[in-house]
Design a protein around this motif. Structure first.
Motif, PDB file in Angstrom:
ATOM      1  N   HIS A 125      -6.682  -5.450  -3.308  1.00  0.00           N
ATOM      2  CA  HIS A 125      -5.369  -4.994  -2.818  1.00  0.00           C
ATOM      3  C   HIS A 125      -4.969  -5.650  -1.496  1.00  0.00           C
ATOM      4  N   GLN A 126      -5.671  -6.723  -1.115  1.00  0.00           N
ATOM      5  CA  GLN A 126      -5.356  -7.355   0.173  1.00  0.00           C
ATOM      6  C   GLN A 126      -3.986  -8.028   0.131  1.00  0.00           C
ATOM      7  N   GLU A 127      -3.352  -8.028   1.293  1.00  0.00           N
ATOM      8  CA  GLU A 127      -2.098  -8.752   1.479  1.00  0.00           C
ATOM      9  C   GLU A 127      -2.359  -9.902   2.450  1.00  0.00           C
ATOM     10  N   ALA A 128      -1.413 -10.824   2.564  1.00  0.00           N
ATOM     11  CA  ALA A 128      -1.645 -12.036   3.353  1.00  0.00           C
ATOM     12  C   ALA A 128      -2.005 -11.735   4.802  1.00  0.00           C
ATOM     13  N   ASP A 129      -1.363 -10.710   5.377  1.00  0.00           N
ATOM     14  CA  ASP A 129      -1.619 -10.428   6.782  1.00  0.00           C
ATOM     15  C   ASP A 129      -2.008  -8.971   7.027  1.00  0.00           C
ATOM     16  N   SER A 130      -2.565  -8.316   6.011  1.00  0.00           N
ATOM     17  CA  SER A 130      -2.923  -6.909   6.188  1.00  0.00           C
ATOM     18  C   SER A 130      -3.914  -6.437   5.124  1.00  0.00           C
ATOM     19  N   LEU A 131      -4.827  -5.594   5.566  1.00  0.00           N
ATOM     20  CA  LEU A 131      -5.735  -4.904   4.637  1.00  0.00           C
ATOM     21  C   LEU A 131      -5.472  -3.405   4.638  1.00  0.00           C
ATOM     22  N   GLN A 132      -4.348  -2.999   5.228  1.00  0.00           N
ATOM     23  CA  GLN A 132      -4.093  -1.560   5.347  1.00  0.00           C
ATOM     24  C   GLN A 132      -3.831  -0.918   3.978  1.00  0.00           C
ATOM     25  N   LYS A 133      -3.152  -1.630   3.091  1.00  0.00           N
ATOM     26  CA  LYS A 133      -2.976  -1.127   1.722  1.00  0.00           C
ATOM     27  C   LYS A 133      -4.339  -1.060   1.010  1.00  0.00           C
ATOM     28  N   SER A 134      -5.184  -2.053   1.268  1.00  0.00           N
ATOM     29  CA  SER A 134      -6.536  -2.067   0.685  1.00  0.00           C
ATOM     30  C   SER A 134      -7.321  -0.824   1.076  1.00  0.00           C
ATOM     31  N   GLU A 137      -5.907   2.209  -0.809  1.00  0.00           N
ATOM     32  CA  GLU A 137      -6.317   2.184  -2.224  1.00  0.00           C
ATOM     33  C   GLU A 137      -7.817   2.476  -2.349  1.00  0.00           C
ATOM     34  N   ALA A 194      -6.313 -11.544   7.680  1.00  0.00           N
ATOM     35  CA  ALA A 194      -5.729 -10.267   7.239  1.00  0.00           C
ATOM     36  C   ALA A 194      -6.300  -9.062   7.984  1.00  0.00           C
TER      37      ALA A 194
END
Length: 254
Positions: A125-134, A137, A194
């Motif tokens: 669930h990683q995003e390019a500049d963030s692991l907050q969603k990860s 989840e 990220a």
């Protein structure tokens, strides 16, 4: 200080604190006890989970957690019995008790049995500049199985405006890959770009004094503000500045 001077100052502080001397006074020493990937990431996750309060007590209790698992955390998680979990019931670190510890063992087994392990869940669930969603989840998946409602509070959810300091620190340990020997860098499927700074009272206060942070609370919005500033200084490895902010606050009383 202008932007260039501030970056030079913080870069110097990173060099000062991001070295092996840092390990002996920090809970990052716990995952360093192990060589197998799964042992390292589980030891790191559990010790980061209880990383609030007195640092000596955090380290002492993290060692106790490892001993209660026979110093083989992955094997313990995958093959524990109900009797093994009963032996954990006297464990306590502040509000994290033996029942929570048992719940975490079950949650970790679920992650390894059904979701291909800790790295796979965070990477998915990683995003390019963030692991907050990860992180958000991950919390959902971790608590998919039966658990005590009280245990949920021990994993923060950044999407509820939490700074999620402990789990961001854990991700720094697992993901950052440099040659300094503090962070373990065993996860290759997540980019250090990220990562978010583990924002706590020390790093927050220092960041405000240096003009990197205006928001007064150490929450998710403050983390987003700080992350933006740190990425301006180093977009590929912004979280190296955690060493500078933390070191200035804890060791220098800046």
């Amino acid at each position: 200080m202008n932007k260039s001077e501030l970056k030079d100052f913080l870069d110097e502080k990173v060099v000062q604190y991001n070295n092996q001397d840092f390990i002996e006074s920090d809970p990052v020493q716990i995952p360093h006890l192990f060589t197998q990937k799964e042992d390292i990431e589980i030891a790191g996750f559990l010790s980061a989970t209880i990383a609030w309060g007195n640092r000596k007590m955090i380290i002492k209790n993290s060692h106790q957690m490892m001993e209660l698992m026979g110093n083989t955390p992955y094997d313990f998680i995958m093959s524990h019995s109900d009797e093994d979990l009963e032996r954990l019931e006297n464990f306590v670190h502040r509000t994290f008790n033996g029942k929570d510890f048992g719940g975490f063992i079950k949650g970790l087994k679920h992650i390894y049995q059904n979701h291909n392990g800790l790295e796979a869940v965070f990477a998915k669930h990683q995003e390019a500049d963030s692991l907050q969603k990860s992180i958000s989840e991950f919390k959902k998946i971790f608590f998919e199985i039966d658990h005590l409602p009280r245990t949920q509070k021990h994993i923060s959810d950044p999407l509820n405006n939490s700074a999620a300091k402990r789990i961001n620190m854990y991700l720094r340990w697992m993901v950052r890959q440099d040659t300094k020997g503090v962070d373990l860098g065993i996860w290759k499927t997540i980019s250090p770009a990220a990562l978010s700074c583990p924002l706590d009272v020390h790093s927050g206060n220092v960041a405000r004094k240096l003009g990197l942070l205006t928001r007064k609370q150490n929450d998710g919005k403050a983390l987003a503000e700080l992350d933006l500033k740190l990425r301006e200084m180093d977009s590929k490895d912004p979280v190296k500045y955690d060493f500078a902010l933390f070191g200035l606050g804890v060791f220098e009383g800046f």
